[in-house]
Design an enzyme around this catalytic site. Structure first.
Site, PDB file in Angstrom:
ATOM      1  N   LYS A  13       0.832  -1.218   0.000  1.00  0.00           N
ATOM      2  CA  LYS A  13       0.000   0.000   0.000  1.00  0.00           C
ATOM      3  C   LYS A  13       0.860   1.259   0.000  1.00  0.00           C
ATOM      4  O   LYS A  13       0.617   2.183  -0.774  1.00  0.00           O
ATOM      5  CB  LYS A  13      -0.921   0.046   1.233  1.00  0.00           C
ATOM      6  CG  LYS A  13      -1.952  -1.047   1.301  1.00  0.00           C
ATOM      7  CD  LYS A  13      -2.917  -0.838   2.470  1.00  0.00           C
ATOM      8  CE  LYS A  13      -2.272  -0.843   3.838  1.00  0.00           C
ATOM      9  NZ  LYS A  13      -1.704  -2.142   4.240  1.00  0.00           N
ATOM     10  N   ARG A  88      -9.571   0.797   8.926  1.00  0.00           N
ATOM     11  CA  ARG A  88      -9.139  -0.566   9.248  1.00  0.00           C
ATOM     12  C   ARG A  88     -10.213  -1.349   9.981  1.00  0.00           C
ATOM     13  O   ARG A  88      -9.998  -2.520  10.284  1.00  0.00           O
ATOM     14  CB  ARG A  88      -7.897  -0.482  10.133  1.00  0.00           C
ATOM     15  CG  ARG A  88      -6.611  -0.859   9.417  1.00  0.00           C
ATOM     16  CD  ARG A  88      -5.510  -0.731  10.424  1.00  0.00           C
ATOM     17  NE  ARG A  88      -4.311  -1.415  10.123  1.00  0.00           N
ATOM     18  CZ  ARG A  88      -3.248  -0.854   9.537  1.00  0.00           C
ATOM     19  NH1 ARG A  88      -3.302   0.367   9.091  1.00  0.00           N
ATOM     20  NH2 ARG A  88      -2.155  -1.538   9.399  1.00  0.00           N
ATOM     21  N   ARG A 127      11.357  -6.853   4.461  1.00  0.00           N
ATOM     22  CA  ARG A 127      11.356  -5.435   4.855  1.00  0.00           C
ATOM     23  C   ARG A 127      12.083  -5.264   6.190  1.00  0.00           C
ATOM     24  O   ARG A 127      12.846  -4.313   6.371  1.00  0.00           O
ATOM     25  CB  ARG A 127       9.907  -4.939   4.964  1.00  0.00           C
ATOM     26  CG  ARG A 127       9.781  -3.507   5.421  1.00  0.00           C
ATOM     27  CD  ARG A 127       8.381  -2.974   5.207  1.00  0.00           C
ATOM     28  NE  ARG A 127       7.453  -3.402   6.243  1.00  0.00           N
ATOM     29  CZ  ARG A 127       6.135  -3.215   6.208  1.00  0.00           C
ATOM     30  NH1 ARG A 127       5.590  -2.618   5.183  1.00  0.00           N
ATOM     31  NH2 ARG A 127       5.360  -3.618   7.186  1.00  0.00           N
ATOM     32  N   ARG A 135      11.219  -1.163  12.534  1.00  0.00           N
ATOM     33  CA  ARG A 135       9.803  -1.264  12.895  1.00  0.00           C
ATOM     34  C   ARG A 135       9.624  -2.472  13.794  1.00  0.00           C
ATOM     35  O   ARG A 135       9.685  -3.615  13.347  1.00  0.00           O
ATOM     36  CB  ARG A 135       8.944  -1.418  11.641  1.00  0.00           C
ATOM     37  CG  ARG A 135       8.515  -0.103  11.034  1.00  0.00           C
ATOM     38  CD  ARG A 135       7.520  -0.304   9.925  1.00  0.00           C
ATOM     39  NE  ARG A 135       6.242  -0.831  10.393  1.00  0.00           N
ATOM     40  CZ  ARG A 135       5.114  -0.752   9.677  1.00  0.00           C
ATOM     41  NH1 ARG A 135       5.128  -0.177   8.498  1.00  0.00           N
ATOM     42  NH2 ARG A 135       4.001  -1.246  10.157  1.00  0.00           N
ATOM     43  N   ARG A 146      -0.622  -9.291  13.294  1.00  0.00           N
ATOM     44  CA  ARG A 146      -1.181  -8.242  12.425  1.00  0.00           C
ATOM     45  C   ARG A 146      -2.012  -8.853  11.297  1.00  0.00           C
ATOM     46  O   ARG A 146      -3.041  -8.299  10.911  1.00  0.00           O
ATOM     47  CB  ARG A 146      -0.047  -7.364  11.859  1.00  0.00           C
ATOM     48  CG  ARG A 146       0.522  -6.424  12.928  1.00  0.00           C
ATOM     49  CD  ARG A 146       1.879  -5.885  12.539  1.00  0.00           C
ATOM     50  NE  ARG A 146       1.849  -5.038  11.376  1.00  0.00           N
ATOM     51  CZ  ARG A 146       2.877  -4.863  10.544  1.00  0.00           C
ATOM     52  NH1 ARG A 146       4.015  -5.492  10.758  1.00  0.00           N
ATOM     53  NH2 ARG A 146       2.753  -4.056   9.522  1.00  0.00           N
TER      54      ARG A 146
HETATM   55  P1  AMP Z   1       0.719   0.403   9.129  1.00  0.00           P
HETATM   56  O1  AMP Z   1       1.958   1.200   8.980  1.00  0.00           O
HETATM   57  O2  AMP Z   1      -0.427   0.910   8.312  1.00  0.00           O
HETATM   58  O3  AMP Z   1       0.932  -1.084   8.937  1.00  0.00           O
HETATM   59  O4  AMP Z   1       0.240   0.582  10.650  1.00  0.00           O
HETATM   60  C1  AMP Z   1       1.063   0.173  11.728  1.00  0.00           C
HETATM   61  C2  AMP Z   1       0.215   0.039  12.995  1.00  0.00           C
HETATM   62  O5  AMP Z   1      -0.389   1.294  13.312  1.00  0.00           O
HETATM   63  C3  AMP Z   1      -0.955  -0.929  12.903  1.00  0.00           C
HETATM   64  O6  AMP Z   1      -0.572  -2.281  13.114  1.00  0.00           O
HETATM   65  C4  AMP Z   1      -1.854  -0.399  14.005  1.00  0.00           C
HETATM   66  O7  AMP Z   1      -1.379  -0.758  15.281  1.00  0.00           O
HETATM   67  C5  AMP Z   1      -1.681   1.104  13.866  1.00  0.00           C
HETATM   68  N1  AMP Z   1      -2.669   1.683  12.916  1.00  0.00           N
HETATM   69  C6  AMP Z   1      -2.417   2.279  11.719  1.00  0.00           C
HETATM   70  N2  AMP Z   1      -3.558   2.691  11.132  1.00  0.00           N
HETATM   71  C7  AMP Z   1      -4.554   2.333  11.975  1.00  0.00           C
HETATM   72  C8  AMP Z   1      -5.966   2.447  11.936  1.00  0.00           C
HETATM   73  N3  AMP Z   1      -6.591   3.027  10.884  1.00  0.00           N
HETATM   74  N4  AMP Z   1      -6.684   1.953  12.981  1.00  0.00           N
HETATM   75  C9  AMP Z   1      -6.067   1.382  14.033  1.00  0.00           C
HETATM   76  N5  AMP Z   1      -4.760   1.223  14.139  1.00  0.00           N
HETATM   77  C10 AMP Z   1      -3.988   1.696  13.125  1.00  0.00           C
END
Ligand code: AMP
Length: 193
Positions: A13, A88, A127, A135, A146
């Site tokens: 994404k 999400r 990654r 991360r 996740r």
């Molecule tokens: P990402 O970088 O999009 O994979 O997000 C990393 C982490 O941030 C996720 O595993 C969640 O813990 C948190 N996170 C990001 N976006 C959201 C969202 N829209 N709702 C809830 N948690 C989020």
């Protein structure tokens, strides 16, 4: 142009969002990046979010909705935006509908990047190696969590949009350019029947 990119962790994404930013002159709104920036800056929201993120859970809906509502109202979104990592949950999707309605806006396209979950584990492990483990949530045990959270809470978001006839599913297997070309094609074609 206003877009949502949906897809599990590791689906690409963020990479595809950056491509679309360059191509269409719109901004990428990545809630994960926003939360990581808030955590690094040590804000109260960021610090609370960090432990939730590190264990692979979702930050509560009300926090996320407030963050995205504030962000959409910034002047740099005037040309449009790509939501990357939001919504999400189905409740976030409903709240987004409401936020857009209030502002007289709508989304132009909602793209789901579809990738096999086994491949995702390998991609995220790659990654993690590339970023030297910067991360914490790319650690193997957290990745499994996740993906499970995605299946349980986020896959229904794709279904929510599919039922409303506004979802475009794109095969996420292949190179960045190949997947990008499919996304471009889906933006031209509108939504799945
Ligand atoms: P990402 O970088 O999009 O994979 O997000 C990393 C982490 O941030 C996720 O595993 C969640 O813990 C948190 N996170 C990001 N976006 C959201 C969202 N829209 N709702 C809830 N948690 C989020």
């Amino acid at each position: 142009m206003r877009l949502i990119l949906l897809g599990p962790p590791g689906a690409g994404k963020g990479t595809q969002a950056q491509r679309l930013v360059a191509k269409h002159g719109i901004v990428q709104l990545s809630t994960g990046d926003m939360l990581r920036a808030a955590a690094s800056a040590g804000t109260p929201v960021g610090l609370r979010a960090r432990s939730i993120m590190d264990r692979g859970d979702l930050v509560p809906d009300d926090v996320m909705i407030e963050i995205i509502a504030d962000r959409i109202d910034q002047p740099d979104t005037a040309n449009g935006f790509i939501l990357d990592g939001f919504p999400r949950t189905v409740d976030q999707a409903k709240a987004l509908d409401h936020l857009l309605d209030e502002r007289g806006m709508s989304m132009d396209c909602i793209v789901e990047i579809v990738v096999d979950h086994e491949i995702l584990r390998e991609r995220i492990a790659g990654r993690a190696r590339e970023t030297g483990g910067s991360r914490a949530d790319d650690a193997e045990a957290t990745v499994a969590k996740r993906l499970e959270v995605y299946r349980r809470q986020t896959a229904p978001v794709a279904e929510y949009y599919r039922q409303r006839g506004v979802l475009k599913a794109v095969d996420g297997m292949g190179s960045v350019d190949e997947v990008g070309a499919r996304i471009d094609q889906s933006l031209r074609a509108g939504t799945d029947a």
